[in-house]
Design an enzyme around this catalytic site. Structure first.
Site, PDB file in Angstrom:
ATOM      1  N   HIS A   1      -4.053 -25.821  31.636  1.00 40.79           N
ATOM      2  CA  HIS A   1      -5.469 -25.720  32.328  1.00 40.79           C
ATOM      3  C   HIS A   1      -5.560 -25.875  33.718  1.00 40.79           C
ATOM      4  O   HIS A   1      -5.386 -26.902  34.308  1.00 40.79           O
ATOM      5  CB  HIS A   1      -6.162 -26.914  31.605  1.00 40.79           C
ATOM      6  CG  HIS A   1      -7.842 -26.975  31.522  1.00 40.79           C
ATOM      7  ND1 HIS A   1      -8.571 -26.182  31.112  1.00 40.79           N
ATOM      8  CD2 HIS A   1      -8.678 -27.826  32.390  1.00 40.79           C
ATOM      9  CE1 HIS A   1      -9.813 -26.610  31.178  1.00 40.79           C
ATOM     10  NE2 HIS A   1      -9.881 -27.409  32.025  1.00 40.79           N
TER      11      HIS A   1
ATOM     12  N   SER B   1     -13.089 -23.816  33.594  1.00 42.42           N
ATOM     13  CA  SER B   1     -13.578 -25.335  32.842  1.00 42.42           C
ATOM     14  C   SER B   1     -14.792 -25.316  32.659  1.00 42.42           C
ATOM     15  O   SER B   1     -15.782 -24.474  32.521  1.00 42.42           O
ATOM     16  CB  SER B   1     -12.711 -26.418  33.311  1.00 42.42           C
ATOM     17  OG  SER B   1     -12.560 -27.237  32.423  1.00 42.42           O
TER      18      SER B   1
ATOM     19  N   LYS C   1     -17.911 -22.515  32.341  1.00 50.08           N
ATOM     20  CA  LYS C   1     -19.052 -22.511  31.351  1.00 50.08           C
ATOM     21  C   LYS C   1     -20.470 -22.249  32.376  1.00 50.08           C
ATOM     22  O   LYS C   1     -21.319 -21.426  31.904  1.00 50.08           O
ATOM     23  CB  LYS C   1     -19.501 -24.060  30.639  1.00 50.08           C
ATOM     24  CG  LYS C   1     -18.363 -24.775  30.236  1.00 50.08           C
ATOM     25  CD  LYS C   1     -18.714 -26.227  29.537  1.00 50.08           C
ATOM     26  CE  LYS C   1     -17.383 -26.868  29.478  1.00 50.08           C
ATOM     27  NZ  LYS C   1     -16.252 -26.733  28.735  1.00 50.08           N
TER      28      LYS C   1
ATOM     29  N   TRP D   1      -7.055 -27.891  24.102  1.00 48.39           N
ATOM     30  CA  TRP D   1      -8.337 -28.415  24.255  1.00 48.39           C
ATOM     31  C   TRP D   1      -9.550 -27.647  24.342  1.00 48.39           C
ATOM     32  O   TRP D   1     -10.550 -27.864  23.764  1.00 48.39           O
ATOM     33  CB  TRP D   1      -8.384 -29.720  25.530  1.00 48.39           C
ATOM     34  CG  TRP D   1      -9.490 -30.396  25.412  1.00 48.39           C
ATOM     35  CD1 TRP D   1     -10.543 -30.264  26.500  1.00 48.39           C
ATOM     36  CD2 TRP D   1      -9.931 -31.604  24.599  1.00 48.39           C
ATOM     37  NE1 TRP D   1     -11.409 -31.430  26.409  1.00 48.39           N
ATOM     38  CE2 TRP D   1     -11.219 -32.161  25.158  1.00 48.39           C
ATOM     39  CE3 TRP D   1      -9.404 -31.860  23.471  1.00 48.39           C
ATOM     40  CZ2 TRP D   1     -11.768 -33.106  24.516  1.00 48.39           C
ATOM     41  CZ3 TRP D   1     -10.021 -33.174  22.967  1.00 48.39           C
ATOM     42  CH2 TRP D   1     -11.438 -33.302  23.452  1.00 48.39           C
TER      43      TRP D   1
HETATM   44  C1  GTR Z   1     -13.048 -31.992  30.003  1.00 47.60           C
HETATM   45  C2  GTR Z   1     -14.153 -31.278  29.167  1.00 47.60           C
HETATM   46  C3  GTR Z   1     -13.872 -29.730  29.184  1.00 47.60           C
HETATM   47  C4  GTR Z   1     -13.926 -29.112  30.397  1.00 47.60           C
HETATM   48  C5  GTR Z   1     -12.975 -30.083  31.245  1.00 47.60           C
HETATM   49  C6  GTR Z   1     -13.055 -29.742  32.866  1.00 47.60           C
HETATM   50  O1  GTR Z   1     -13.179 -33.323  30.209  1.00 47.60           O
HETATM   51  O2  GTR Z   1     -13.949 -31.972  28.002  1.00 47.60           O
HETATM   52  O3  GTR Z   1     -15.000 -29.206  28.539  1.00 47.60           O
HETATM   53  O4  GTR Z   1     -15.127 -29.025  30.994  1.00 47.60           O
HETATM   54  O5  GTR Z   1     -13.519 -31.233  31.395  1.00 47.60           O
HETATM   55  O6  GTR Z   1     -14.283 -29.250  33.451  1.00 47.60           O
HETATM   56  O7  GTR Z   1     -12.092 -29.900  33.492  1.00 47.60           O
END
Ligand code: GTR
Length: 416
Positions: free
Chosen positions: A396, A255, A259, A346
């Protein structure tokens, strides 16, 4: 680690009460052309084009990482030779910066397999700290700031005993160690706490000449840059550890930390294998595709992750001189793996696949094959030679399924 707000937002959108501004309709993703990779030869790519693209990512997305903050100091604070029932040695290493004592430093936890002399190593940051990654109960509780969470037993922004092991399902420690790989990890909040003012208590303020009064300008680094810097300092330490094969390091992140692992891998070629687990917007997902999270949403919710300039592309991704196929291509010719999850709309699984696919021509310059398919593969069907990809069943998260693919991929590329 979605915030409740964003989980709600994504869930609401999926429950067919579309929220203005969030698109989940494939026919409406847009068709702005991707920036040209401008390919000539492998040599020209390495000498000229690649550094140009790194600079574009510095200027427009993540900001520039300060070049030299002085030699880090490594202190091995504890060693346990019979960790995890005897299969591993566990070490804690405190990494600090003597030139910038205002930064409290980071506590790395390293597990090395006892049946291998010098093990290749996966390097990744955690959301919850070392004590959350492992189920071993003798790991010091992290004492730094954490996001308040009843559900996760974070009280007054601090970890509690009940947070032990809560992230362990995302770190298949036994499986990794038994396959002959090491794992090095640290809490991302050791480097910089993850909230809008977190940098004031973290690395960025500590090394900036204006300290906590710094006004961040376009091209200067954000939190993702700081976290990626931390991954490189772990790599520095790993070069000195006799139980680790410092020439075979994989960088991994989930997540927002996916990045981060992509950015660490782009800047630091000692990471010979780069892994993006569900990294989504600002990670592997193409920014020109309007699907799920967008540049506008992410820069509003998490401005501190990026250089300020990135927010200027909110609602106007087409004006940005990069897109994420270029981000993936920065790993070339090293192997890279992009993982999506089927229910993680998402993060735009298809956009994550396409960036890997469109990085393929750069791998081809080096005579290497990328994802090797034209269309996003079916669920639970891993593909790819030097650009691995799968979309697994589920949400996720990081699961054993994901780790199995990373281990197989690493073993194949590293001849293990
Ligand atoms: C969310 C964000 C995502 C992702 C995620 C995470 O809120 O919108 O881009 O980075 O967090 O890190 O779990």
């Amino acid at each position: 680690m979605r915030t409740a707000f964003f989980t709600l937002l994504a869930a609401t959108a999926l429950a067919q009460t579309p929220r203005p501004g969030v698109n989940y309709d494939e026919s409406k993703v847009g068709n702005d052309p991707l920036p040209d990779l401008k390919l000539t030869t492998a040599e020209e790519w390495t000498q000229t084009r690649r550094p140009e693209i790194v600079k574009l990512f510095e200027d427009h997305v993540f900001g520039k990482t300060p070049a030299n903050l002085g030699a880090p100091k490594f202190e091995v604070t504890a060693t346990k030779p019979d960790a995890l029932g005897g299969i591993a040695t566990r070490k804690f290493i405190h990494i600090s910066l003597p030139a910038y004592p205002a930064w409290p430093g980071m506590d790395v936890m390293l597990y090395t397999p006892n049946h291998i002399k010098r093990a290749p190593c996966f390097v990744g940051l955690s959301f919850g700290g070392n004590h959350a990654v492992s189920q071993e109960t003798d790991i010091p509780l992290n004492t730094r700031w954490m996001r308040e969470s009843k559900e996760k037993n974070i009280v007054d922004h601090k970890a509690t005993e009940a947070t032990r092991g809560t992230e362990s399902s995302r770190w298949a420690l036994e499986m990794i160690l038994k396959r002959g790989f090491a794992v090095a990890t640290a809490y991302y909040g050791d480097i910089e706490p993850d909230h809008a003012d977190g940098w004031k208590d973290g690395l960025r303020a500590a090394v900036s000449k204006d300290g906590a009064n710094t006004v961040w300008k376009d091209g200067e680094w954000g939190a993702i840059g700081a976290w990626a810097w931390g991954l490189s300092r772990i790599a520095d330490y790993l070069q000195t550890d006799a139980q680790v094969d410092g020439k075979h390091l994989a960088v991994i992140g989930h997540s927002r930390l996916g990045k981060t692992s992509l950015w660490a891998g782009a800047q630091d070629e000692r990471f010979g294998f780069v892994i993006s687990n569900n990294s989504g917007e600002g990670g592997a997902a193409l920014m020109r595709r309007d699907f799920g999270e967008t540049t506008a949403i992410i820069t509003k919710a998490f401005p501190h992750w990026f250089t300020p300039k990135y927010a200027s592309y909110a609602g106007n991704a087409a004006a940005c001189p990069i897109d994420m196929h270029m981000f993936i291509a920065l790993a070339a010719p090293r192997p890279i793996y992009i993982a999506s999850a089927a229910e993680d709309h998402w993060a735009d699984p298809k956009g994550e696949f396409l960036s890997g696919k469109f990085a393929g021509p750069v791998y081809a310059l080096f005579g290497k094959k990328g994802v090797m398919v034209d269309e996003q593969p079916a669920i639970d069907t891993p593909v790819g030679d030097f650009v691995g990809y799968h979309v697994r069943t589920g949400k996720h998260d990081v699961t054993d399924y994901d780790w199995k693919q990373y281990l197989t991929f690493a073993a194949r590329h590293w001849g293990r």
